[in-house]
Design an enzyme around this catalytic site. Structure first.
Site, PDB file in Angstrom:
ATOM      1  N   GLU A   1       7.021   8.839   1.523  1.00  0.00           N
ATOM      2  CA  GLU A   1       6.586   9.738   2.595  1.00  0.00           C
ATOM      3  C   GLU A   1       6.332   9.005   3.905  1.00  0.00           C
ATOM      4  O   GLU A   1       6.031   7.813   3.911  1.00  0.00           O
ATOM      5  CB  GLU A   1       5.272  10.422   2.178  1.00  0.00           C
ATOM      6  CG  GLU A   1       5.430  11.203   0.897  1.00  0.00           C
ATOM      7  CD  GLU A   1       4.174  11.957   0.492  1.00  0.00           C
ATOM      8  OE1 GLU A   1       4.317  12.956  -0.218  1.00  0.00           O
ATOM      9  OE2 GLU A   1       3.064  11.557   0.871  1.00  0.00           O
TER      10      GLU A   1
ATOM     11  N   CYS B   1       3.852   6.956  10.958  1.00  0.00           N
ATOM     12  CA  CYS B   1       3.207   6.163   9.912  1.00  0.00           C
ATOM     13  C   CYS B   1       4.201   6.086   8.755  1.00  0.00           C
ATOM     14  O   CYS B   1       4.597   7.123   8.214  1.00  0.00           O
ATOM     15  CB  CYS B   1       1.920   6.868   9.492  1.00  0.00           C
ATOM     16  SG  CYS B   1       1.162   6.166   8.027  1.00  0.00           S
TER      17      CYS B   1
ATOM     18  N   CYS C   1       1.749   2.422  -5.162  1.00  0.00           N
ATOM     19  CA  CYS C   1       1.144   1.141  -4.765  1.00  0.00           C
ATOM     20  C   CYS C   1       0.489   0.489  -5.981  1.00  0.00           C
ATOM     21  O   CYS C   1      -0.196   1.162  -6.742  1.00  0.00           O
ATOM     22  CB  CYS C   1       0.106   1.356  -3.667  1.00  0.00           C
ATOM     23  SG  CYS C   1      -0.631  -0.196  -3.083  1.00  0.00           S
TER      24      CYS C   1
ATOM     25  N   CYS D   1      -6.534   1.009  -5.272  1.00  0.00           N
ATOM     26  CA  CYS D   1      -7.859   1.253  -4.674  1.00  0.00           C
ATOM     27  C   CYS D   1      -8.375   2.628  -5.119  1.00  0.00           C
ATOM     28  O   CYS D   1      -7.616   3.604  -5.145  1.00  0.00           O
ATOM     29  CB  CYS D   1      -7.779   1.191  -3.150  1.00  0.00           C
ATOM     30  SG  CYS D   1      -7.114  -0.380  -2.575  1.00  0.00           S
TER      31      CYS D   1
ATOM     32  N   CYS E   1      -7.909   5.952  -2.956  1.00  0.00           N
ATOM     33  CA  CYS E   1      -6.596   6.206  -2.351  1.00  0.00           C
ATOM     34  C   CYS E   1      -5.660   6.923  -3.333  1.00  0.00           C
ATOM     35  O   CYS E   1      -5.441   6.447  -4.449  1.00  0.00           O
ATOM     36  CB  CYS E   1      -5.997   4.865  -1.926  1.00  0.00           C
ATOM     37  SG  CYS E   1      -4.303   4.988  -1.342  1.00  0.00           S
TER      38      CYS E   1
ATOM     39  N   GLY F   1       1.846   2.271  -0.096  1.00  0.00           N
ATOM     40  CA  GLY F   1       2.187   0.896  -0.459  1.00  0.00           C
ATOM     41  C   GLY F   1       1.452  -0.177   0.308  1.00  0.00           C
ATOM     42  O   GLY F   1       0.859   0.079   1.356  1.00  0.00           O
TER      43      GLY F   1
ATOM     44  N   SER G   1      -7.822  -3.654   5.830  1.00  0.00           N
ATOM     45  CA  SER G   1      -8.632  -2.630   5.174  1.00  0.00           C
ATOM     46  C   SER G   1      -9.803  -3.329   4.513  1.00  0.00           C
ATOM     47  O   SER G   1      -9.691  -3.839   3.407  1.00  0.00           O
ATOM     48  CB  SER G   1      -7.778  -1.896   4.137  1.00  0.00           C
ATOM     49  OG  SER G   1      -6.783  -1.154   4.803  1.00  0.00           O
TER      50      SER G   1
ATOM     51  N   ASN H   1     -10.593  11.010   3.409  1.00  0.00           N
ATOM     52  CA  ASN H   1      -9.764  12.209   3.236  1.00  0.00           C
ATOM     53  C   ASN H   1      -9.688  12.529   1.749  1.00  0.00           C
ATOM     54  O   ASN H   1      -9.200  11.724   0.964  1.00  0.00           O
ATOM     55  CB  ASN H   1      -8.365  11.969   3.809  1.00  0.00           C
ATOM     56  CG  ASN H   1      -8.425  11.783   5.314  1.00  0.00           C
ATOM     57  OD1 ASN H   1      -8.983  12.607   6.023  1.00  0.00           O
ATOM     58  ND2 ASN H   1      -7.899  10.682   5.798  1.00  0.00           N
TER      59      ASN H   1
ATOM     60  N   CYS I   1      -4.463   9.602   5.992  1.00  0.00           N
ATOM     61  CA  CYS I   1      -4.602   8.314   5.310  1.00  0.00           C
ATOM     62  C   CYS I   1      -5.062   8.518   3.887  1.00  0.00           C
ATOM     63  O   CYS I   1      -6.042   9.203   3.634  1.00  0.00           O
ATOM     64  CB  CYS I   1      -5.707   7.482   5.954  1.00  0.00           C
ATOM     65  SG  CYS I   1      -5.347   6.873   7.552  1.00  0.00           S
TER      66      CYS I   1
END
Ligand code: SAH
Ligand code: SF4
Length: 354
Positions: free
Chosen positions: A100, A113, A120, A124, A127, A170, A225, A301, A344
């Site tokens: 995406e 983005c 990934c 985390c 995420c 990723g 991050s 988010n 995000c």
């Protein structure tokens, strides 16, 4: 929306055996320099939708190119329009995997983005991409083509997209060779001719990758991050923190700044009761002193099944105030595209977010 007909060289499993034109242009296409320049112009400046439409090429050459190459890396593209103007693009790759990108066409500053992987491996906890696991790395052409196809869908020249953030699916520093090749393509004057200052690579903190990026000296901006100023909290939410400690990561970040003179961004997603305590704000402030960096607070988010919750607005405001009190530069980034799962950490190719 876009669906390139796979007329030639399609194998039984539906995989188009032809390489994409994007993976060859500008440098490696076996044509004369003049023809290569023409094709590159169509791809990177005009943003053409098919080889047949490269009208200044002789018809025979167009036929030959169509027989030998696909135009795009993607079999299919679907766009999801957000109420705030951003668009999430879901790309189906040639092998059927999906990735995406998020296109943010705002006046005076169009940003995309893009992703570096399908899924990934970093895992985390906050995420959605980490939650879906890792499928594979994207090739350099698959990384660059996200920009080309998004621009085409939007009816713009690819060169109108002037800002790129590698903050999609990723961990770019775990796919570094392909990411470096993609960045070179973005910078290449005969391809997208972008300014390195307008390219930001965001990493969870992989020191060997940060050093390598510094050595490559491409001049791109780095975002780290961070998400916690203390080792214990960081390890709870970021599995790679068990491998790379904060001291080692911050040393690499300082090296990146010393080498490139690009101010580093520290990203900090605000998680309720996890990393939003005032003592953490003070500790973060202390960490950032003496570093030429800027802290970006990201409201969490939400996505279905997330094991954490976002801090409330009041908590974010209070955290930001404490940070500002320590004299550092801080901003709050309200994400775009939340309603279509494009913000995000919501990118999960239709798995967790729709
Ligand atoms: N792997 C890289 C780049 C992709 S993630 C990295 O981790 O930096 C891009 C940014 O979104 C990172 O700062 C990441 O921590 C943040 N993020 C991930 N999930 C999020 C969520 N649910 N809400 C807000 N930000 C999130
Ligand atoms: Fe991967 Fe970044 Fe998500 Fe962590 S935050 S799982 S590194 S994409």
């Amino acid at each position: 929306m876009v669906s390139e007909p796979a007329a030639f060289g399609v194998s039984g499993d539906g995989v188009d055996q032809r390489p994409s034109l994007v993976s060859f242009v500008p440098g490696a296409l076996p044509l004369s320099g003049y023809r290569r320049t023409q094709v590159a112009h169509w791809l990177y400046q005009t943003g053409v939708g098919s080889i047949e439409r490269m009208t200044n090429l002789p018809g025979e050459l167009r036929n030959e190119l169509s027989a030998a190459y696909r135009l795009s890396e993607f079999r299919e593209t679907h766009g999801f329009q957000s109420a705030d103007g951003s668009v999430k693009y879901l790309f189906t790759l040639n092998d059927g995997q999906q990735t995406e990108a998020v296109y943010m066409p705002y006046e005076g500053r169009t940003t995309i983005c893009i992703s570096s992987m399908v899924g990934c491996p970093a895992g985390c906890s906050f995420c959605a991409t980490g939650y879906m696991g890792f499928s594979r790395n994207l090739s350099a052409a698959e990384i660059v083509d996200q920009l080309l196809v998004a621009a085409r869908e939007w009816g713009h020249s690819p060169r109108e997209i002037r800002n790129v953030v590698l903050m999609g699916m990723g961990e770019p520093l775990l796919n570094l060779n392909n990411v470096l090749a993609a960045i070179r393509r973005l910078l290449d004057p005969s391809a997208l001719d972008m300014s390195p200052r307008r390219i930001t690579l965001s990493t969870v903190g992989i020191p060997p990758g940060i050093y390598r990026l510094a050595e490559e000296d491409l001049g791109v901006k780095l975002a780290l991050s961070l998400h916690a100023p203390d080792e214990e909290t960081r390890k709870k939410i970021i599995p790679t923190a068990h491998r790379y400690g904060l001291a080692e990561i911050m040393e690499a970040v300082r090296h990146y700044y010393a080498r490139t003179r690009r101010r580093v961004t520290l990203e900090y997603t605000m998680l309720e009761g996890v990393n939003d305590h005032p003592w953490q704000a003070r500790m973060l402030g202390g960490m950032v002193q003496g570093l030429t960096a800027h802290v970006n607070l990201i409201p969490f988010n939400a996505w279905p099944g997330a094991p954490v919750r976002g801090s409330g607005q009041e908590q974010i405001r209070a955290f930001a105030e404490v940070l500002k009190g320590t004299g550092i530069d801080v901003s709050v980034r309200w994400s775009r595209g939340r309603d279509v799962g494009a913000a995000c950490g919501q990118l999960a190719a239709g798995r967790a977010d729709r």
